[in-house]
Design a protein around this motif. Structure first.
Motif, PDB file in Angstrom:
ATOM      1  N   HIS A 275      18.276  34.950  32.636  1.00 42.51           N
ATOM      2  CA  HIS A 275      19.525  35.247  33.324  1.00 42.51           C
ATOM      3  C   HIS A 275      20.137  34.029  34.001  1.00 42.51           C
ATOM      4  CE1 HIS A 275      17.536  39.241  33.146  1.00 42.51           C
ATOM      5  NE2 HIS A 275      18.764  39.624  32.881  1.00 42.51           N
ATOM      6  N   ARG A 276      21.426  34.180  34.312  1.00 42.96           N
ATOM      7  CA  ARG A 276      22.157  33.184  35.107  1.00 42.96           C
ATOM      8  C   ARG A 276      22.928  33.950  36.165  1.00 42.96           C
ATOM      9  NH1 ARG A 276      19.194  31.166  32.255  1.00 42.96           N
ATOM     10  NH2 ARG A 276      19.415  29.408  30.843  1.00 42.96           N
ATOM     11  N   ILE A 277      23.339  33.245  37.212  1.00 38.27           N
ATOM     12  CA  ILE A 277      24.161  33.884  38.229  1.00 38.27           C
ATOM     13  C   ILE A 277      25.610  33.478  38.009  1.00 38.27           C
ATOM     14  CG2 ILE A 277      23.777  32.091  39.968  1.00 38.27           C
ATOM     15  CD1 ILE A 277      23.807  34.606  41.986  1.00 38.27           C
ATOM     16  N   TYR A 278      26.485  34.457  38.148  1.00 40.21           N
ATOM     17  CA  TYR A 278      27.922  34.267  37.947  1.00 40.21           C
ATOM     18  C   TYR A 278      28.642  34.616  39.236  1.00 40.21           C
ATOM     19  CZ  TYR A 278      26.876  33.936  33.016  1.00 40.21           C
ATOM     20  OH  TYR A 278      26.373  33.530  31.807  1.00 40.21           O
ATOM     21  N   GLY A 279      29.782  33.998  39.410  1.00 40.72           N
ATOM     22  CA  GLY A 279      30.597  34.298  40.574  1.00 40.72           C
ATOM     23  C   GLY A 279      32.055  34.421  40.197  1.00 40.72           C
ATOM     24  N   ALA A 280      32.738  35.339  40.854  1.00 36.45           N
ATOM     25  CA  ALA A 280      34.176  35.512  40.683  1.00 36.45           C
ATOM     26  C   ALA A 280      34.853  35.260  42.019  1.00 36.45           C
ATOM     27  CB  ALA A 280      34.503  36.921  40.206  1.00 36.45           C
ATOM     28  N   VAL A 281      35.951  34.529  41.972  1.00 39.93           N
ATOM     29  CA  VAL A 281      36.796  34.340  43.144  1.00 39.93           C
ATOM     30  C   VAL A 281      38.034  35.187  42.916  1.00 39.93           C
ATOM     31  CG1 VAL A 281      38.086  32.702  44.547  1.00 39.93           C
ATOM     32  CG2 VAL A 281      35.909  31.997  43.494  1.00 39.93           C
ATOM     33  N   VAL A 282      38.206  36.184  43.762  1.00 44.03           N
ATOM     34  CA  VAL A 282      39.307  37.135  43.622  1.00 44.03           C
ATOM     35  C   VAL A 282      40.559  36.562  44.261  1.00 44.03           C
ATOM     36  CG1 VAL A 282      40.097  39.475  44.146  1.00 44.03           C
ATOM     37  CG2 VAL A 282      37.676  39.052  43.650  1.00 44.03           C
ATOM     38  N   ASP A 283      41.666  36.577  43.516  1.00 40.34           N
ATOM     39  CA  ASP A 283      42.922  36.092  44.094  1.00 40.34           C
ATOM     40  C   ASP A 283      43.873  37.224  44.437  1.00 40.34           C
ATOM     41  OD1 ASP A 283      44.302  36.450  41.444  1.00 40.34           O
ATOM     42  OD2 ASP A 283      43.124  34.693  40.934  1.00 40.34           O
ATOM     43  N   GLU A 284      43.635  38.429  43.898  1.00 39.55           N
ATOM     44  CA  GLU A 284      44.453  39.585  44.255  1.00 39.55           C
ATOM     45  C   GLU A 284      43.599  40.848  44.271  1.00 39.55           C
ATOM     46  OE1 GLU A 284      48.923  38.989  42.643  1.00 39.55           O
ATOM     47  OE2 GLU A 284      47.416  39.354  41.073  1.00 39.55           O
ATOM     48  N   HIS A 285      43.789  41.663  45.306  1.00 34.38           N
ATOM     49  CA  HIS A 285      43.170  42.982  45.430  1.00 34.38           C
ATOM     50  C   HIS A 285      44.291  44.010  45.514  1.00 34.38           C
ATOM     51  CE1 HIS A 285      40.118  40.341  47.297  1.00 34.38           C
ATOM     52  NE2 HIS A 285      39.225  41.261  47.003  1.00 34.38           N
ATOM     53  N   PHE A 286      44.101  45.153  44.852  1.00 36.79           N
ATOM     54  CA  PHE A 286      45.066  46.245  44.902  1.00 36.79           C
ATOM     55  C   PHE A 286      44.325  47.560  45.102  1.00 36.79           C
ATOM     56  CE2 PHE A 286      46.931  43.021  42.187  1.00 36.79           C
ATOM     57  CZ  PHE A 286      48.258  42.967  42.586  1.00 36.79           C
ATOM     58  N   VAL A 287      44.984  48.518  45.754  1.00 39.64           N
ATOM     59  CA  VAL A 287      44.565  49.915  45.782  1.00 39.64           C
ATOM     60  C   VAL A 287      45.782  50.734  45.382  1.00 39.64           C
ATOM     61  CG1 VAL A 287      42.749  49.608  47.518  1.00 39.64           C
ATOM     62  CG2 VAL A 287      45.074  50.199  48.248  1.00 39.64           C
ATOM     63  N   LEU A 288      45.568  52.006  45.114  1.00 37.80           N
ATOM     64  CA  LEU A 288      46.688  52.884  44.758  1.00 37.80           C
ATOM     65  C   LEU A 288      47.203  53.603  46.002  1.00 37.80           C
ATOM     66  CD1 LEU A 288      45.425  54.522  41.450  1.00 37.80           C
ATOM     67  CD2 LEU A 288      46.898  52.520  41.738  1.00 37.80           C
ATOM     68  N   ASP A 289      48.524  53.754  46.079  1.00 40.00           N
ATOM     69  CA  ASP A 289      49.113  54.533  47.175  1.00 40.00           C
ATOM     70  C   ASP A 289      49.181  56.002  46.773  1.00 40.00           C
ATOM     71  OD1 ASP A 289      51.374  54.868  45.538  1.00 40.00           O
ATOM     72  OD2 ASP A 289      52.629  53.505  46.709  1.00 40.00           O
ATOM     73  N   ASP A 290      49.820  56.811  47.591  1.00 40.57           N
ATOM     74  CA  ASP A 290      49.909  58.256  47.341  1.00 40.57           C
ATOM     75  C   ASP A 290      50.689  58.607  46.085  1.00 40.57           C
ATOM     76  OD1 ASP A 290      48.446  58.669  49.641  1.00 40.57           O
ATOM     77  OD2 ASP A 290      50.220  58.973  50.892  1.00 40.57           O
ATOM     78  N   HIS A 291      51.423  57.641  45.527  1.00 42.76           N
ATOM     79  CA  HIS A 291      52.238  57.872  44.323  1.00 42.76           C
ATOM     80  C   HIS A 291      51.639  57.163  43.105  1.00 42.76           C
ATOM     81  CE1 HIS A 291      55.187  59.555  47.025  1.00 42.76           C
ATOM     82  NE2 HIS A 291      55.122  58.462  47.739  1.00 42.76           N
ATOM     83  N   ASP A 292      50.365  56.787  43.199  1.00 40.53           N
ATOM     84  CA  ASP A 292      49.654  56.075  42.140  1.00 40.53           C
ATOM     85  C   ASP A 292      50.279  54.735  41.799  1.00 40.53           C
ATOM     86  OD1 ASP A 292      47.574  57.864  41.887  1.00 40.53           O
ATOM     87  OD2 ASP A 292      48.548  59.021  40.311  1.00 40.53           O
ATOM     88  N   GLU A 293      50.922  54.116  42.767  1.00 36.96           N
ATOM     89  CA  GLU A 293      51.477  52.769  42.605  1.00 36.96           C
ATOM     90  C   GLU A 293      50.502  51.780  43.235  1.00 36.96           C
ATOM     91  OE1 GLU A 293      54.335  51.971  41.028  1.00 36.96           O
ATOM     92  OE2 GLU A 293      54.695  54.084  40.570  1.00 36.96           O
TER      93      GLU A 293
END
Length: 153
Positions: free
Chosen positions: A126-144
């Protein structure tokens, strides 16, 4: 809504152990893979995989990826997730040590074995991998999708 979205994104990332990586190979063929992950800041995500796994080979060719973390235990229509865009790679040098520290701490807290440098460097499987997140999103009450800034303390 911004404070609620921020709290929701953090709660989902803290409460779930698996994320799905959406990668593509050099020709653009898509592939999705679930992996166990660890994070201590919600922006740097770490996992262990074989460098021969399809998603690992894809990341070597195209380091940009999509990631989703969601609770699959809730009934349909009641779930939430965190949708992310990121850049990921196999870690080496100082990045390897820093990522391994977070991953080992997370795996120990989950009752799993503690991973060492020898477990994620050649000739290990195995190897270790890393991700650097540049954007996070969640859904609102209208699935946007709503952009969430997880850098807010």
């Amino acid at each position: 809504m911004a404070d609620d979205s921020l709290a929701l994104a953090r709660a989902i990332l803290d409460a779930n152990a698996y994320m799905v990586l959406a990668t593509a190979d050099g020709s653009g063929a898509a592939w999705a893979s679930p992996v166990w992950f660890a994070t201590d800041d919600h922006r740097h995500l770490f996992w262990v995989s074989s460098p021969h796994a399809r998603h690992s080979r894809n990341l070597a060719a195209r380091p940009r990826l999509g990631i989703v973390v969601f609770d699959s235990t809730v009934p349909p229509g009641q779930g939430q997730g965190v949708y992310m865009s990121a850049t990921a790679a196999e870690l080496g040098g100082v990045d390897l040590d820093e990522g391994l520290q977070v991953y080992a701490r997370g795996s120990s807290a989950a009752g799993l074995r503690t991973w060492s440098r020898e477990d994620v460097t050649a000739p290990a499987r195995h190897r270790i991998y890393g991700a650097v997140v540049d954007e996070h999103f969640v859904l609102d009450d209208h699935d946007e999708r709503v952009l969430v800034d997880l850098r807010i303390v």
